[in-house]
Design a protein around this motif. Structure first.
Motif, PDB file in Angstrom:
ATOM      1  N   ILE A   1       0.862  -1.175   0.000  1.00 27.03           N
ATOM      2  CA  ILE A   1       0.000   0.000   0.000  1.00 27.03           C
ATOM      3  C   ILE A   1       0.898   1.223   0.000  1.00 27.03           C
ATOM      4  N   LYS A   2       0.615   2.121  -0.892  1.00 24.98           N
ATOM      5  CA  LYS A   2       1.375   3.355  -0.963  1.00 24.98           C
ATOM      6  C   LYS A   2       0.967   4.263   0.190  1.00 24.98           C
ATOM      7  N   SER A   3       1.898   5.112   0.623  1.00 28.16           N
ATOM      8  CA  SER A   3       1.594   6.025   1.723  1.00 28.16           C
ATOM      9  C   SER A   3       0.429   6.948   1.367  1.00 28.16           C
ATOM     10  N   GLU A   4       0.256   7.241   0.086  1.00 28.18           N
ATOM     11  CA  GLU A   4      -0.855   8.075  -0.374  1.00 28.18           C
ATOM     12  C   GLU A   4      -2.200   7.421  -0.034  1.00 28.18           C
ATOM     13  N   VAL A   5      -2.267   6.116  -0.186  1.00 25.97           N
ATOM     14  CA  VAL A   5      -3.504   5.392   0.126  1.00 25.97           C
ATOM     15  C   VAL A   5      -3.759   5.420   1.624  1.00 25.97           C
ATOM     16  N   VAL A   6      -2.714   5.264   2.418  1.00 22.47           N
ATOM     17  CA  VAL A   6      -2.869   5.335   3.875  1.00 22.47           C
ATOM     18  C   VAL A   6      -3.387   6.719   4.259  1.00 22.47           C
ATOM     19  N   THR A   7      -2.860   7.747   3.628  1.00 21.49           N
ATOM     20  CA  THR A   7      -3.325   9.118   3.885  1.00 21.49           C
ATOM     21  C   THR A   7      -4.796   9.255   3.531  1.00 21.49           C
ATOM     22  N   ARG A   8      -5.214   8.654   2.421  1.00 24.30           N
ATOM     23  CA  ARG A   8      -6.628   8.707   2.030  1.00 24.30           C
ATOM     24  C   ARG A   8      -7.503   7.974   3.043  1.00 24.30           C
ATOM     25  N   LEU A   9      -7.040   6.817   3.507  1.00 20.51           N
ATOM     26  CA  LEU A   9      -7.792   6.071   4.515  1.00 20.51           C
ATOM     27  C   LEU A   9      -7.955   6.913   5.778  1.00 20.51           C
ATOM     28  N   GLN A  10      -6.880   7.553   6.196  1.00 22.85           N
ATOM     29  CA  GLN A  10      -6.935   8.375   7.397  1.00 22.85           C
ATOM     30  C   GLN A  10      -7.856   9.581   7.203  1.00 22.85           C
ATOM     31  N   GLY A  11      -7.822  10.171   6.027  1.00 21.40           N
ATOM     32  CA  GLY A  11      -8.697  11.306   5.741  1.00 21.40           C
ATOM     33  C   GLY A  11     -10.157  10.907   5.763  1.00 21.40           C
ATOM     34  N   PHE A  12     -10.467   9.756   5.183  1.00 20.28           N
ATOM     35  CA  PHE A  12     -11.844   9.253   5.183  1.00 20.28           C
ATOM     36  C   PHE A  12     -12.301   8.971   6.604  1.00 20.28           C
ATOM     37  N   ALA A  13     -11.421   8.384   7.399  1.00 20.83           N
ATOM     38  CA  ALA A  13     -11.761   8.055   8.778  1.00 20.83           C
ATOM     39  C   ALA A  13     -12.158   9.301   9.564  1.00 20.83           C
ATOM     40  N   ALA A  14     -11.573  10.440   9.230  1.00 21.51           N
ATOM     41  CA  ALA A  14     -11.844  11.680   9.947  1.00 21.51           C
ATOM     42  C   ALA A  14     -13.116  12.392   9.467  1.00 21.51           C
ATOM     43  N   MET A  15     -13.707  11.933   8.373  1.00 23.43           N
ATOM     44  CA  MET A  15     -14.890  12.597   7.824  1.00 23.43           C
ATOM     45  C   MET A  15     -16.134  12.302   8.642  1.00 23.43           C
ATOM     46  N   ASN A  16     -17.116  13.203   8.535  1.00 26.63           N
ATOM     47  CA  ASN A  16     -18.391  12.951   9.203  1.00 26.63           C
ATOM     48  C   ASN A  16     -19.204  11.945   8.373  1.00 26.63           C
ATOM     49  N   ARG A  17     -20.290  11.457   8.956  1.00 27.66           N
ATOM     50  CA  ARG A  17     -21.090  10.404   8.310  1.00 27.66           C
ATOM     51  C   ARG A  17     -21.686  10.837   6.977  1.00 27.66           C
ATOM     52  N   LEU A  18     -22.070  12.101   6.864  1.00 24.71           N
ATOM     53  CA  LEU A  18     -22.663  12.575   5.622  1.00 24.71           C
ATOM     54  C   LEU A  18     -21.637  12.549   4.485  1.00 24.71           C
TER      55      LEU A  18
END
Length: 137
Positions: free
Chosen positions: A1-18
């Motif tokens: 997994i590229k670090s970019e994908v990990v960053t995307r996963l972390q960004g998604f995790a921080a988003m609200n439900r909507l």
């Protein structure tokens, strides 16, 4: 997994439900051939082939690619990404979390997602429509 994908996963995790729901809706409209690389990445992480990624599978996948996160951090990431709150990342969650922003911001996809959320086709998304969409999970 590229670090970019990990960053995307972390960004998604921080988003609200909507935001998470909107991304899931948008990714459902993107043609499969445009998601091929992400699908392959999901299959590589889904070690037992059951259609979900567990904390242990994500931890092993990250480690294999040189990404070292603490188990508690991986568990927190999986819990935040798994929209249905079962502690496992399904394919739709993974796509919504890892899709590149340029694919999300295409007018056609945004319009279709709006139409899904605007259940009564009024041109507005009411609180009740938002609640209804979020309670589907």
């Amino acid at each position: 997994i590229k670090s970019e994908v990990v960053t995307r996963l972390q960004g998604f995790a921080a988003m609200n439900r909507l935001k998470k729901e909107a991304r899931r809706i948008i990714t459902s409209f993107i043609p499969a051939n445009e998601l091929k690389g992400l699908g392959e990445m999901f299959r590589q992480l889904d070690l037992d082939g059951n259609g979900t990624i567990t904390v242990e599978e994500l931890k092993q996948g990250l480690k294999a690619k040189g990404q070292h996160l603490k188990e508690a951090d991986v568990a927190q990431l999986v819990a935040a990404i798994a929209v249905n709150k079962d502690g496992k990342i399904n394919y739709e969650d993974f796509l919504a979390a890892t899709i590149h922003r340029s694919k999300l911001n295409q007018e056609e996809h945004l319009s279709r997602a709006f139409s899904v959320l605007d259940a009564d086709a009024s041109g507005f998304i009411s609180r009740s429509e938002m609640a209804q969409s979020l309670n589907k999970q």
